[in-house]
Motif scaffolding. Structure first.
Motif, PDB file in Angstrom:
ATOM      1  N   GLU A  24      -5.384   9.608  -2.562  1.00 22.92           N
ATOM      2  CA  GLU A  24      -6.183   8.736  -1.700  1.00 22.92           C
ATOM      3  C   GLU A  24      -7.397   8.178  -2.453  1.00 22.92           C
ATOM      4  OE1 GLU A  24      -7.059   6.712   1.798  1.00 22.92           O
ATOM      5  OE2 GLU A  24      -5.276   7.899   1.376  1.00 22.92           O
ATOM      6  N   GLN A  79      -7.986   4.286  -3.152  1.00 18.34           N
ATOM      7  CA  GLN A  79      -9.198   3.643  -2.630  1.00 18.34           C
ATOM      8  C   GLN A  79     -10.001   2.980  -3.750  1.00 18.34           C
ATOM      9  OE1 GLN A  79     -10.147   3.034   0.485  1.00 18.34           O
ATOM     10  NE2 GLN A  79      -8.220   3.957   1.147  1.00 18.34           N
ATOM     11  N   ASP A 117       0.814  -1.224   0.000  1.00 18.20           N
ATOM     12  CA  ASP A 117       0.000   0.000   0.000  1.00 18.20           C
ATOM     13  C   ASP A 117       0.847   1.274   0.000  1.00 18.20           C
ATOM     14  OD1 ASP A 117      -2.329  -1.418  -0.090  1.00 18.20           O
ATOM     15  OD2 ASP A 117      -2.739  -1.283   2.059  1.00 18.20           O
ATOM     16  N   LYS A 125      -8.334  -0.274  -4.397  1.00 15.67           N
ATOM     17  CA  LYS A 125      -8.627  -1.207  -3.315  1.00 15.67           C
ATOM     18  C   LYS A 125     -10.049  -1.758  -3.454  1.00 15.67           C
ATOM     19  CE  LYS A 125      -6.709  -0.312   0.563  1.00 15.67           C
ATOM     20  NZ  LYS A 125      -6.329   0.279   1.854  1.00 15.67           N
ATOM     21  N   ARG A 134     -14.738  11.078   6.304  1.00 14.30           N
ATOM     22  CA  ARG A 134     -13.965   9.902   6.747  1.00 14.30           C
ATOM     23  C   ARG A 134     -13.727   9.911   8.190  1.00 14.30           C
ATOM     24  NH1 ARG A 134      -8.905   8.670   3.523  1.00 14.30           N
ATOM     25  NH2 ARG A 134      -9.060   6.937   4.886  1.00 14.30           N
TER      26      ARG A 134
END
Length: 131
Positions: A70, A74, A44, A77, A131
């Motif tokens: 980010e 994400q 990561d 992911k 978040r």
């Protein structure tokens, strides 16, 4: 040479039932197996650094490098969790950069870059704050 012959030469097959054009995949011969390597995947932290270094080449993202990095990470992911780790590629990052540059250029041509970019800014701030 007809179109069907040309499609077979490049490994494409037409399925009449589903009307879908797909690739024909042949197994790798045993004699080539010793020349195939699996290089693995980035962790990561390294993936984050790679994405960030690619995004730093886009001056229009100035001030939004962290949140955009980010978001891209994400999204990678998310796809990896739902599909397979081979479903995403580091090439996706360069594709994102190309699409973003095209989008930003398109906004400039429409004479509204600040209004539209502020919308992007608000959305990224909302995502960051939630978040």
């Amino acid at each position: 040479m007809c179109i069907r012959d040309r499609m077979k030469n490049v490994g494409l097959v037409f399925n009449r039932k589903t009307a879908v054009l797909s690739h024909l995949v042949n197994p790798v011969p045993d004699s080539l197996c010793e020349y195939i390597w699996h290089f693995g995947a980035l962790n990561d932290k390294d993936e984050y650094q790679y994405i960030r270094s690619s995004l730093l080449l886009i001056p229009e993202l100035s001030g939004y490098y962290d949140v955009t990095t980010e978001l891209v990470q994400q999204s990678h992911k998310f796809i990896k969790e739902r599909e397979d780790s081979s479903s995403v590629s580091l090439r996706d990052i360069s594709r994102f950069c190309k699409v973003f540059k095209w989008f930003f250029k398109s906004l400039k041509e429409r004479q509204k870059p600040k209004d539209e970019f502020n919308s992007f800014s608000l959305k990224t701030r909302y995502w960051k704050d939630s978040r």
